[in-house]
Design a protein around this motif. Structure first.
Motif, PDB file in Angstrom:
ATOM      1  N   LEU A   1      43.717   4.468  11.078  1.00  0.00           N
ATOM      2  CA  LEU A   1      42.483   4.031  10.415  1.00  0.00           C
ATOM      3  C   LEU A   1      41.398   5.100  10.447  1.00  0.00           C
ATOM      4  CD1 LEU A   1      42.359   0.396  11.849  1.00  0.00           C
ATOM      5  CD2 LEU A   1      43.194   1.127   9.601  1.00  0.00           C
ATOM      6  N   ILE A   2      41.493   6.023  11.405  1.00  0.00           N
ATOM      7  CA  ILE A   2      40.472   7.064  11.526  1.00  0.00           C
ATOM      8  C   ILE A   2      41.083   8.466  11.422  1.00  0.00           C
ATOM      9  CG2 ILE A   2      38.910   5.623  12.880  1.00  0.00           C
ATOM     10  CD1 ILE A   2      39.983   7.021  15.409  1.00  0.00           C
ATOM     11  N   TYR A   3      42.355   8.531  11.078  1.00  0.00           N
ATOM     12  CA  TYR A   3      43.088   9.793  11.091  1.00  0.00           C
ATOM     13  C   TYR A   3      42.407  10.862  10.244  1.00  0.00           C
ATOM     14  CZ  TYR A   3      46.914  13.130  10.561  1.00  0.00           C
ATOM     15  OH  TYR A   3      47.675  14.269  10.547  1.00  0.00           O
ATOM     16  N   ASP A   4      42.045  10.518   9.020  1.00  0.00           N
ATOM     17  CA  ASP A   4      41.456  11.522   8.126  1.00  0.00           C
ATOM     18  C   ASP A   4      40.128  12.037   8.653  1.00  0.00           C
ATOM     19  OD1 ASP A   4      43.571  11.489   6.338  1.00  0.00           O
ATOM     20  OD2 ASP A   4      42.683   9.937   5.085  1.00  0.00           O
ATOM     21  N   SER A   5      39.373  11.176   9.313  1.00  0.00           N
ATOM     22  CA  SER A   5      38.096  11.599   9.885  1.00  0.00           C
ATOM     23  C   SER A   5      38.312  12.513  11.092  1.00  0.00           C
ATOM     24  CB  SER A   5      37.265  10.384  10.291  1.00  0.00           C
ATOM     25  OG  SER A   5      36.070  10.772  10.930  1.00  0.00           O
ATOM     26  N   VAL A   6      39.227  12.126  11.963  1.00  0.00           N
ATOM     27  CA  VAL A   6      39.470  12.911  13.176  1.00  0.00           C
ATOM     28  C   VAL A   6      40.104  14.261  12.836  1.00  0.00           C
ATOM     29  CG1 VAL A   6      40.748  12.973  15.362  1.00  0.00           C
ATOM     30  CG2 VAL A   6      39.659  10.852  14.599  1.00  0.00           C
ATOM     31  N   MET A   7      40.971  14.289  11.827  1.00  0.00           N
ATOM     32  CA  MET A   7      41.692  15.507  11.457  1.00  0.00           C
ATOM     33  C   MET A   7      41.018  16.237  10.309  1.00  0.00           C
ATOM     34  SD  MET A   7      44.070  15.436  13.688  1.00  0.00           S
ATOM     35  CE  MET A   7      45.169  16.721  13.104  1.00  0.00           C
ATOM     36  N   ASP A   8      39.694  16.148  10.228  1.00  0.00           N
ATOM     37  CA  ASP A   8      38.982  16.765   9.105  1.00  0.00           C
ATOM     38  C   ASP A   8      39.003  18.290   9.156  1.00  0.00           C
ATOM     39  OD1 ASP A   8      37.290  17.123  11.240  1.00  0.00           O
ATOM     40  OD2 ASP A   8      35.533  16.196  10.306  1.00  0.00           O
ATOM     41  N   ASN A   9      39.499  18.871  10.262  1.00  0.00           N
ATOM     42  CA  ASN A   9      39.614  20.328  10.343  1.00  0.00           C
ATOM     43  C   ASN A   9      40.914  20.841   9.728  1.00  0.00           C
ATOM     44  OD1 ASN A   9      41.228  19.197  12.337  1.00  0.00           O
ATOM     45  ND2 ASN A   9      40.893  20.878  13.786  1.00  0.00           N
ATOM     46  N   TYR A  10      41.803  19.935   9.326  1.00  0.00           N
ATOM     47  CA  TYR A  10      43.047  20.350   8.667  1.00  0.00           C
ATOM     48  C   TYR A  10      42.748  20.546   7.190  1.00  0.00           C
ATOM     49  CZ  TYR A  10      48.010  20.532   7.451  1.00  0.00           C
ATOM     50  OH  TYR A  10      49.239  20.930   6.993  1.00  0.00           O
ATOM     51  N   ASP A  11      42.889  21.779   6.723  1.00  0.00           N
ATOM     52  CA  ASP A  11      42.445  22.169   5.385  1.00  0.00           C
ATOM     53  C   ASP A  11      43.566  21.942   4.361  1.00  0.00           C
ATOM     54  OD1 ASP A  11      41.424  23.348   3.105  1.00  0.00           O
ATOM     55  OD2 ASP A  11      40.596  25.083   4.162  1.00  0.00           O
ATOM     56  N   TYR A  12      43.572  20.782   3.730  1.00  0.00           N
ATOM     57  CA  TYR A  12      44.616  20.459   2.761  1.00  0.00           C
ATOM     58  C   TYR A  12      44.563  21.369   1.542  1.00  0.00           C
ATOM     59  CZ  TYR A  12      45.806  16.234   5.365  1.00  0.00           C
ATOM     60  OH  TYR A  12      46.228  15.363   6.340  1.00  0.00           O
ATOM     61  N   ASP A  13      43.386  21.799   1.160  1.00  0.00           N
ATOM     62  CA  ASP A  13      43.288  22.724   0.027  1.00  0.00           C
ATOM     63  C   ASP A  13      43.998  24.037   0.335  1.00  0.00           C
ATOM     64  OD1 ASP A  13      41.869  21.109  -1.771  1.00  0.00           O
ATOM     65  OD2 ASP A  13      39.938  21.676  -0.918  1.00  0.00           O
ATOM     66  N   ARG A  14      43.760  24.556   1.533  1.00  0.00           N
ATOM     67  CA  ARG A  14      44.420  25.798   1.930  1.00  0.00           C
ATOM     68  C   ARG A  14      45.931  25.623   1.953  1.00  0.00           C
ATOM     69  NH1 ARG A  14      43.767  29.088   7.701  1.00  0.00           N
ATOM     70  NH2 ARG A  14      45.096  30.853   7.108  1.00  0.00           N
ATOM     71  N   VAL A  15      46.395  24.505   2.502  1.00  0.00           N
ATOM     72  CA  VAL A  15      47.835  24.239   2.584  1.00  0.00           C
ATOM     73  C   VAL A  15      48.436  24.152   1.182  1.00  0.00           C
ATOM     74  CG1 VAL A  15      49.577  22.582   3.343  1.00  0.00           C
ATOM     75  CG2 VAL A  15      47.599  23.067   4.790  1.00  0.00           C
ATOM     76  N   TYR A  16      47.757  23.450   0.306  1.00  0.00           N
ATOM     77  CA  TYR A  16      48.232  23.286  -1.072  1.00  0.00           C
ATOM     78  C   TYR A  16      48.359  24.644  -1.766  1.00  0.00           C
ATOM     79  CZ  TYR A  16      47.985  22.004  -6.041  1.00  0.00           C
ATOM     80  OH  TYR A  16      48.212  21.890  -7.391  1.00  0.00           O
TER      81      TYR A  16
END
Length: 248
Positions: free
Chosen positions: A9-24
């Motif tokens: 329920l809070i995963y996206d907030s807690v993991m906000d340092n994971y840069d999905y744009d960079r990964v993509y």
């Protein structure tokens, strides 16, 4: 393996340092995408990467956590070219074969043994097209020892706060989460979860890939084009299925 429950329920907030744009963009940089490729996103989580991948191809995602999938469904229900399933990394079966298979954000670290990692690699082999790519990453012992160690943190966000207690005893990194979620009446409900990630050594990963019939093309230092080293925190693997054509 661990299932995310309250943490989802809070995963996206807690993991906000994971840069999905960079990964993509790293994915687009290391593989040449044909028109509308078929993509399998293993351990898809809340679907943030699948949402981006749907802009370039047809995506199938799966995760073991039903709670994570509920959030992914909410994010992706308008995406016609995305299908989601509840499946296990060790024995998944999805119809058809794929041009690209992904398992990123240390999903494979959650497997508990080399036998389980090999089983997952063999499932990838069964699902990947001839010439297709398999991209995955793994957190390393260096990260767990030097960056996480006995790391403790208190994190607060909208509607929650949590304590994160980390402990690394090679080869297992364990983190204990005490999560407090706010109810509608302003009170907080406590949840506790224990998660474990396992170190898989680079030389063993290479051997297991070979045993599964997959070819390692490159191993990078994180989401870059720099070669992985002994001090890499995350190793990103580029693997290809170079199976020879069948003789008719």
């Amino acid at each position: 393996m661990n299932e995310y429950e309250a943490f989802s329920l809070i995963y996206d907030s807690v993991m906000d340092n994971y840069d999905y744009d960079r990964v993509y963009h790293w994915i687009l940089d290391v593989v040449s995408l044909e028109a509308s490729p078929r993509i399998l996103d293993m351990a898809t989580g809340t679907g943030k990467l699948a949402e981006k991948l749907a802009d370039v191809g047809t995506v199938v995602g799966f995760d073991l956590s039903e709670d994570m999938l509920v959030i992914a469904y909410e994010r992706l229900f308008e995406k016609r070219d995305v299908q989601l399933f509840r499946m296990d990394l060790r024995d998944f079966t999805v119809p058809g074969k794929f041009d690209i298979i992904l398992c990123l954000c240390d999903g494979l670290n959650y497997l508990s043994s080399e036998d389980e990692l090999l089983a997952s690699f063999k499932r990838v082999k069964e699902h990947i097209k001839r010439g297709g790519f398999f991209l995955f990453d793994l957190n390393t012992a260096h990260r767990f020892e030097s960056e996480y160690g006995t790391f403790n943190e208190i994190r607060e966000g909208e509607g929650y706060f949590l304590t994160w207690e980390n402990a690394f005893t090679d080869p297992v990194n364990q983190y204990v989460l005490n999560i407090f979620l706010e109810d509608d009446d302003g009170t907080y409900r406590r949840y506790s979860e224990v998660h474990e990630e396992r170190v898989f050594r680079h030389d063993r990963v290479k051997r297991l890939l070979k045993e599964a019939g997959l070819e390692l093309v490159a191993s990078y230092d994180g989401y870059s084009r720099r070669a992985a080293t002994a001090t890499s925190s995350r190793i990103c693997y580029v693997v290809r299925n170079r199976e020879e054509k069948e003789i008719m």
